[in-house]
Scaffold this active site. Structure first.
Site, PDB file in Angstrom:
ATOM      1  N   ASP A   1     -91.401  27.525  53.525  1.00 45.69           N
ATOM      2  CA  ASP A   1     -90.116  28.222  53.558  1.00 45.69           C
ATOM      3  C   ASP A   1     -89.245  27.684  54.693  1.00 45.69           C
ATOM      4  OD1 ASP A   1     -88.004  29.937  53.539  1.00 45.69           O
ATOM      5  OD2 ASP A   1     -89.235  31.728  53.224  1.00 45.69           O
TER       6      ASP A   1
ATOM      7  N   CYS B   1     -88.720  32.772  44.606  1.00 42.19           N
ATOM      8  CA  CYS B   1     -89.246  32.720  45.980  1.00 42.19           C
ATOM      9  C   CYS B   1     -89.170  34.122  46.575  1.00 42.19           C
ATOM     10  CB  CYS B   1     -88.519  31.670  46.821  1.00 42.19           C
ATOM     11  SG  CYS B   1     -86.755  31.962  47.051  1.00 42.19           S
TER      12      CYS B   1
ATOM     13  N   CYS C   1     -83.080  30.354  49.691  1.00 43.57           N
ATOM     14  CA  CYS C   1     -83.417  28.971  50.107  1.00 43.57           C
ATOM     15  C   CYS C   1     -84.132  28.190  49.006  1.00 43.57           C
ATOM     16  CB  CYS C   1     -84.285  28.984  51.372  1.00 43.57           C
ATOM     17  SG  CYS C   1     -83.390  29.443  52.865  1.00 43.57           S
ATOM     18  N   ARG C   2     -85.436  28.456  48.820  1.00 47.03           N
ATOM     19  CA  ARG C   2     -86.246  27.586  47.973  1.00 47.03           C
ATOM     20  C   ARG C   2     -85.922  27.696  46.489  1.00 47.03           C
ATOM     21  NH1 ARG C   2     -91.756  29.880  50.000  1.00 47.03           N
ATOM     22  NH2 ARG C   2     -90.360  31.693  50.057  1.00 47.03           N
ATOM     23  N   SER C   3     -85.869  28.924  45.946  1.00 48.16           N
ATOM     24  CA  SER C   3     -85.679  29.010  44.487  1.00 48.16           C
ATOM     25  C   SER C   3     -84.283  28.605  44.035  1.00 48.16           C
ATOM     26  CB  SER C   3     -86.099  30.383  43.934  1.00 48.16           C
ATOM     27  OG  SER C   3     -85.359  31.440  44.474  1.00 48.16           O
TER      28      SER C   3
ATOM     29  N   ASN D   1     -84.698  34.416  47.659  1.00 48.23           N
ATOM     30  CA  ASN D   1     -83.762  33.854  46.674  1.00 48.23           C
ATOM     31  C   ASN D   1     -82.490  33.308  47.347  1.00 48.23           C
ATOM     32  OD1 ASN D   1     -81.974  34.940  43.658  1.00 48.23           O
ATOM     33  ND2 ASN D   1     -82.983  33.010  44.043  1.00 48.23           N
TER      34      ASN D   1
HETATM   35  P1  4NP Z   1     -86.555  31.938  50.533  1.00 54.62           P
HETATM   36  O1  4NP Z   1     -86.476  32.072  52.133  1.00 54.62           O
HETATM   37  O2  4NP Z   1     -87.689  32.814  50.085  1.00 54.62           O
HETATM   38  O3  4NP Z   1     -86.875  30.481  50.328  1.00 54.62           O
HETATM   39  O4  4NP Z   1     -85.214  32.343  50.016  1.00 54.62           O
HETATM   40  C1  4NP Z   1     -86.292  33.290  52.793  1.00 54.62           C
HETATM   41  C2  4NP Z   1     -85.044  33.634  53.229  1.00 54.62           C
HETATM   42  C3  4NP Z   1     -84.857  34.815  53.909  1.00 54.62           C
HETATM   43  C4  4NP Z   1     -85.937  35.645  54.146  1.00 54.62           C
HETATM   44  C5  4NP Z   1     -87.195  35.306  53.704  1.00 54.62           C
HETATM   45  C6  4NP Z   1     -87.368  34.131  53.009  1.00 54.62           C
HETATM   46  N1  4NP Z   1     -85.758  36.838  54.902  1.00 54.62           N
HETATM   47  O5  4NP Z   1     -86.753  37.513  55.166  1.00 54.62           O
HETATM   48  O6  4NP Z   1     -84.614  37.187  55.246  1.00 54.62           O
END
Ligand code: 4NP
Length: 150
Positions: A120, A9, A14-16, A12
């Site tokens: 997300d 994702c 939340c989703r992945s 790294n």
């Molecule tokens: P992920 O979510 O891609 O599912 O891990 C996110 C978590 C944090 C951020 C972006 C996406 N961020 O920009 O901090």
């Protein structure tokens, strides 16, 4: 052959990691990892609200740590799953010359509801909806692989 599956994702956190955690519960014999296309959260455990929502479903994520996707991952995994189309494009931009490792969107494995992207939850705050979709996709992916893909 033991299957090596990488979930990717943006952050790294939340989703992945959630996808990895759910999938490794379903297919413990697979070698799994997850990574983010961005480097903001390298070294951090999964986001607290996502860990809590997953734990309530019996999925433990606390051992996972964020790392950044790297082009070498194309050589180290048999299948790379992207959480959304932007992740997929960022991954493909790093594909080494002459490498054929499949990179696919993860959500379409949740057959039936037409999802292309895993929204997300860091932004939507819908951790339950995200985990619902991840559970369906992980189950579809497990069936796909047990059916002889890879
Ligand atoms: P992920 O979510 O891609 O599912 O891990 C996110 C978590 C944090 C951020 C972006 C996406 N961020 O920009 O901090």
């Amino acid at each position: 052959m033991r299957k090596r599956i990488l979930f990717v994702c943006l952050g790294n956190i939340c989703r992945s990691p959630a996808a990895e955690g759910v999938f490794r519960g379903l297919v413990p014999e697979a070698e799994t990892d997850s990574a983010g296309t961005a480097r903001y959260h390298v070294g951090k455990p999964p986001y607290g609200p996502m860990q809590a929502a997953a734990r309530a479903r019996g999925v433990e994520l606390s051992d996972l740590r964020a790392r950044q996707f790297q082009s070498d991952d194309f050589l180290r995994f048999d299948l790379i799953l992207a959480m959304d189309s932007e992740n997929l494009a960022d991954i493909e931009a790093q594909r080494p010359r002459d490498n054929n490792t499949p990179v696919q969107l993860f959500a379409p494995f949740a057959a039936g509801d037409g999802d292309q992207d895993v929204p997300d939850p860091y932004y939507t705050r819908d951790f339950e909806g995200c985990l619902d979709l991840i559970e369906r996709a992980a189950s579809g992916l497990a069936s796909h692989l047990q059916g002889g893909a890879l």
